[in-house]
Motif scaffolding. Structure first.
Motif, PDB file in Angstrom:
ATOM      1  N   LEU A 373       8.850  59.889  49.436  1.00  0.00           N
ATOM      2  CA  LEU A 373      10.181  60.230  49.942  1.00  0.00           C
ATOM      3  C   LEU A 373      10.139  61.386  50.935  1.00  0.00           C
ATOM      4  N   ASN A 406      23.085  63.422  41.104  1.00  0.00           N
ATOM      5  CA  ASN A 406      22.493  62.105  41.371  1.00  0.00           C
ATOM      6  C   ASN A 406      23.293  60.999  40.690  1.00  0.00           C
ATOM      7  N   GLY A 410      25.169  59.037  43.375  1.00  0.00           N
ATOM      8  CA  GLY A 410      24.242  57.948  43.622  1.00  0.00           C
ATOM      9  C   GLY A 410      22.879  58.430  44.085  1.00  0.00           C
ATOM     10  N   ASN A 411      21.900  57.519  44.029  1.00  0.00           N
ATOM     11  CA  ASN A 411      20.525  57.853  44.392  1.00  0.00           C
ATOM     12  C   ASN A 411      20.385  58.183  45.874  1.00  0.00           C
ATOM     13  N   GLU A 412      21.186  57.551  46.688  1.00  0.00           N
ATOM     14  CA  GLU A 412      21.085  57.812  48.122  1.00  0.00           C
ATOM     15  C   GLU A 412      21.434  59.265  48.422  1.00  0.00           C
ATOM     16  N   CYS A 413      22.444  59.781  47.752  1.00  0.00           N
ATOM     17  CA  CYS A 413      22.797  61.192  47.900  1.00  0.00           C
ATOM     18  C   CYS A 413      21.676  62.087  47.390  1.00  0.00           C
ATOM     19  N   ASP A 415      18.474  61.423  47.218  1.00  0.00           N
ATOM     20  CA  ASP A 415      17.352  61.404  48.168  1.00  0.00           C
ATOM     21  C   ASP A 415      17.646  62.279  49.380  1.00  0.00           C
ATOM     22  N   HIS A 416      18.884  62.256  49.862  1.00  0.00           N
ATOM     23  CA  HIS A 416      19.268  63.077  51.009  1.00  0.00           C
ATOM     24  C   HIS A 416      19.118  64.563  50.683  1.00  0.00           C
ATOM     25  N   TRP A 477      27.052  66.053  52.374  1.00  0.00           N
ATOM     26  CA  TRP A 477      26.898  64.623  52.103  1.00  0.00           C
ATOM     27  C   TRP A 477      28.260  63.961  52.277  1.00  0.00           C
ATOM     28  N   ARG A 478      28.375  63.221  53.402  1.00  0.00           N
ATOM     29  CA  ARG A 478      29.618  62.505  53.702  1.00  0.00           C
ATOM     30  C   ARG A 478      30.822  63.457  53.637  1.00  0.00           C
TER      31      ARG A 478
END
Length: 788
Positions: A373, A406, A410-413, A415-416, A477-478
């Motif tokens: 990652l 997380n 979510g996982n995408e957040c 990872d970011h 994040w967003r």
């Protein structure tokens, strides 16, 4: 890269040569295995022939043993009337004996003659010698008269005596069943080669009665020597105890070569010496143990000899030319060389392919040290780098609340956030420490920073600055601004540490960061004085010791008596688990039960205690108590095991189940259900350690409790602590109002027992009466106290 390629080429060449060498060695081993297999085939054929010879010689020995029994039997018949038999009776016995001897000769094929040679005075007058002897001629039995010399001097004058027993022979009553074999000799009467077997006869008191003999044609043995059909020129031979050859070499067409081989075999004196005598051969010595090997050279050709002694003291053997043994390997050797060439070609292609794969693996290896990652070095690379340092400082950063973020976004957040923080932390340490520190990604929310050994104030400054900086960092994040906190653990590895390893350094830093989180500190140094790792090692030791004890039946119940303060005697026992250890003796449960709970072995221990406790009290009149935790109560298998024992044995009214009051009970319905299942059998329910937990009185009313065991933390101080006395008094009054019996635990002195009786507690248990032991107390112990 060029030097690496050259090294790879060298390694590939070495691999190719090494594989060829291994293939060659493997083929050589196969040839050797085939050679040994061939030799084993020869042994099998040899043992088959040896078995036939042994069987025949043992059969001859049984025959003469039967004859000796006949001679001894007729002697006993002559003694049954008492005193010396009269002439008429003696003649009758002699006639019966000679008739029996004749029938014995007719029943056994191949015997040439047999005699029973009595000592003077046996079946005869004191001056006479009676020695019936019969020979077989053309299937006709002939009684041969005894020579004058035998009648006057005894059977020692017979020719067979010196051949079998020897001129200096004396009878040994300690070996009454020993059988003596003569060498092969030429009998002038029958004009044949003969063998004689002799066996002494003894009375019940050990007196020598005489000797029995049987004469056999040597053909009885020689004819059994068969051709060893292994190779074209193999042969068999038989030598007697005087090292004389008894047979021609079977299957040999060249008389001159045959004689030379016989002379070479006789020169080896195979029948001389050897550890296996006829007496040991008849015992437990196997054919494999009797087998001996030797080689002889005749006319430039080597013969391998396989030979063994027989029960008759002879030597039976077989010989095989060594070149004929090797000849079977020639086709295999040619095939092996072709295989070797084929393997070499395959290995060459394989080596080139390996060279190609190694180049690819080098690239993959580089990737295996990198976190997918973040692109940072991973845990494997951290351990490798730390292992290359003699001294180091390691920081472990654990992101607080990362799992919550997380799961929330979510996982995408997640990872970011990790990618963002990885790049920012990398810039931070480069700004504040230069290139001395290296950042690594460990687990999902953990980073590591490895650097050289540094003074503690410098490490403290870096840890404080880094954790403070992370608390101020914001990750978007967003259009949502997220903040994280972090805890850090720091550990050092110095050059003078004997047990310094990368794993140890990482473990210490991990311990420090966990302690920092538990203590709500931003960072914490690993403290060597805390010896946390020794605690881990101790847990590992007890985990291994506990599993070994379970597997080897080293867990056993000890029984502590419970004293009835009214009836003044022991009426119950509590069953307590103990571990038997060869090194430390008996180990109390407190040493290993915590580890057992964490390893989920506690239920296995409970099942074991149930089995052994029911077995111990099956025939005893005492009540007995078994401890159960909440986890045991809700376990269906344990409940079924208890019900099985209650149904199989009428012991229900004597069984007490102790439930820990301090044990966290999550669902009282399960406890109610357990009690409802065992109560119909007459079982009692006790609450153990009452007074240590929250003591929920309302639940006690619902559980239908029979006994309350007051915790030792109260009982221990009854004699000097008035508060403990008052609290205990309240518990006793509460229990008495509900009709519940009470037990005082940890009664360790007469003064405490006096207070227990003053409070009118029903039962006492503790060191004052007896510590737990493997056996029940032989007699009840009466206790006298001042309050009595």
């Amino acid at each position: 890269m060029h030097s690496i390629m050259v090294l790879l080429l060298v390694l590939t060449a070495l691999f190719f040569v090494g594989m060829l060498l291994l293939s060659h060695l493997n083929l050589s081993y196969s040839q050797q295995a085939m050679y040994e297999l061939r030799r084993q085939q020869i042994k099998d054929v040899f043992f088959s022939s040896l078995t036939r010879i042994d069987a025949r010689q043992i059969e001859l020995q049984r025959h003469i043993s039967t004859l000796a029994i006949i001679g001894e039997t007729f002697y006993r018949l002559s003694q049954e009337a008492g005193g010396e038999p009269v002439e008429r009776d003696r003649e009758v016995l002699r006639a019966q004996l000679e008739a029996t001897l004749g029938e014995h000769l007719r029943d056994f094929d191949g015997v040439s003659g047999a005699g029973i040679w009595y000592e003077p005075g046996v079946l005869a007058t004191a001056q006479e010698t009676y020695s019936p002897y019969m020979v077989r001629a053309d299937n006709t039995l002939i009684a041969r008269p005894v020579d004058e010399a035998t009648r006057s001097t005894g059977y020692q004058a017979e020719p067979w005596f010196g051949l079998t027993l020897g001129a200096d022979w004396t009878a040994d009553a300690g070996q009454p069943e020993r059988i003596y074999w003569s060498p092969v000799y030429f009998d002038l009467t029958t004009r044949r080669a003969m063998l004689t077997l002799a066996r002494p006869m003894f009375s019940d008191g050990g007196r020598l009665l005489g000797v029995v003999t049987t004469d056999w044609s040597s053909d009885q043995i020689v004819d059994l020597v068969s051709h060893v059909e292994v190779t074209e020129s193999s042969f068999a031979f038989l030598n007697d105890s005087n090292n004389r050859n008894l047979s021609s070499l079977s299957g040999n067409a060249d008389p001159l070569l045959e004689q030379k081989i016989i002379d070479a075999i006789l020169a080896e004196e195979l029948s001389v010496g050897g550890e296996h005598t006829p007496s040991t051969i008849a015992g437990s010595v196997t054919q494999e143990q009797r087998l001996q090997t030797r080689s002889v050279d005749v006319q430039g050709r080597t013969y391998e000899l396989y030979y063994a002694a027989t029960p008759a003291g002879m030597v039976y053997g077989a010989g095989v030319p060594r070149d004929e043994i090797d000849q079977v390997l020639i086709p295999m050797r040619d095939t092996n060389y072709r295989i070797l060439i084929g393997i070499g070609s395959v290995l060459l292609v394989l080596s080139l392919y390996l060279l190609y794969r190694i180049i690819q693996l080098m690239r993959e290896l580089q990737a295996s040290y990198t976190d997918v990652l973040t692109g940072l070095p991973n845990r494997t690379r951290l351990l490798k780098d730390a292992g290359e340092r003699q001294s180091a400082c390691l920081f472990i950063l654990n992101l607080d609340r990362f799992k919550e973020i997380n799961s929330l976004f979510g996982n995408e957040c997640g990872d970011h956030i990790l990618l963002t923080l990885a790049s920012r932390i990398k810039r931070y340490i480069k700004t504040h420490a230069g290139s001395q520190l290296q950042l690594y990604r460990l687990a999902s929310d953990e980073f590591a920073i490895l650097g050289p050994d540094m003074p503690e104030p410098r490490a403290r400054e870096l840890a404080a600055g880094l954790t403070e900086w992370l608390r101020k960092e914001q990750v978007s994040w967003r259009e949502q601004s997220l903040s994280l906190d972090a805890s850090a653990g720091i550990a050092f590895q110095t050059a003078d540490e004997r047990e310094a390893t990368p794993d140890r350094l990482l473990s210490q830093a991990t311990i420090a960061v966990h302690q920092a989180r538990q203590q709500m500190r931003h960072y914490l140094f690993y403290d060597q004085m805390q010896e946390v790792e020794k605690g881990y090692e101790q847990n590992l030791y007890w985990a291994q010791r506990l599993k070994y004890a379970l597997d080897n039946d080293q867990l056993l119940p000890h029984f502590q008596p419970i004293y009835d303060n009214r009836r003044r005697r022991i009426v119950k026992y509590e069953c307590l688990v103990r571990m038997r250890d060869d090194e430390h003796g008996v180990i109390a449960a407190g040493q290993f039960i915590g580890v057992a709970n964490k390893l989920r072995l506690n239920r296995r221990i409970t099942r074991l205690m149930i089995e052994k406790s029911f077995a111990a009290f099956a025939r005893e009149p005492y009540e007995f108590a078994i401890n159960l935790t909440y986890a045991d109560i809700v376990d269906r298998d344990i409940l079924e095991l208890i019900l099985k024992h209650l149904q199989a044995n009428d012991v229900g009214p004597r069984v007490i189940f102790e439930i820990l009051e301090s044990d966290g009970i999550e669902n009282y319905d399960e406890v109610f259900r357990f009690i409802e299942r065992v109560k119909p059998y007459g079982c009692q329910i006790a609450i153990d350690d009452f007074g240590t937990g929250y003591s929920n009185f309302s639940h006690l009313l619902q559980l239908n409790i029979d006994i309350i065991k007051i915790d030792g933390s109260l009982i221990r101080y009854l004699a000097q602590d008035h508060t403990a006395f008052l609290v205990t008094k309240g518990i006793v009054q509460f229990a008495r109002s509900l009709g519940i019996k009470t037990v005082a635990e940890f009664v360790h002195s007469e003064a405490v027992q006096a207070q227990v009786e003053a409070l009118d507690i029903d039962f006492s248990q503790g060191e004052y009466f007896s510590m737990p032991g493997p056996e029940l107390m032989p007699q009840p112990r009466a206790v006298e106290t001042d309050s009595k």
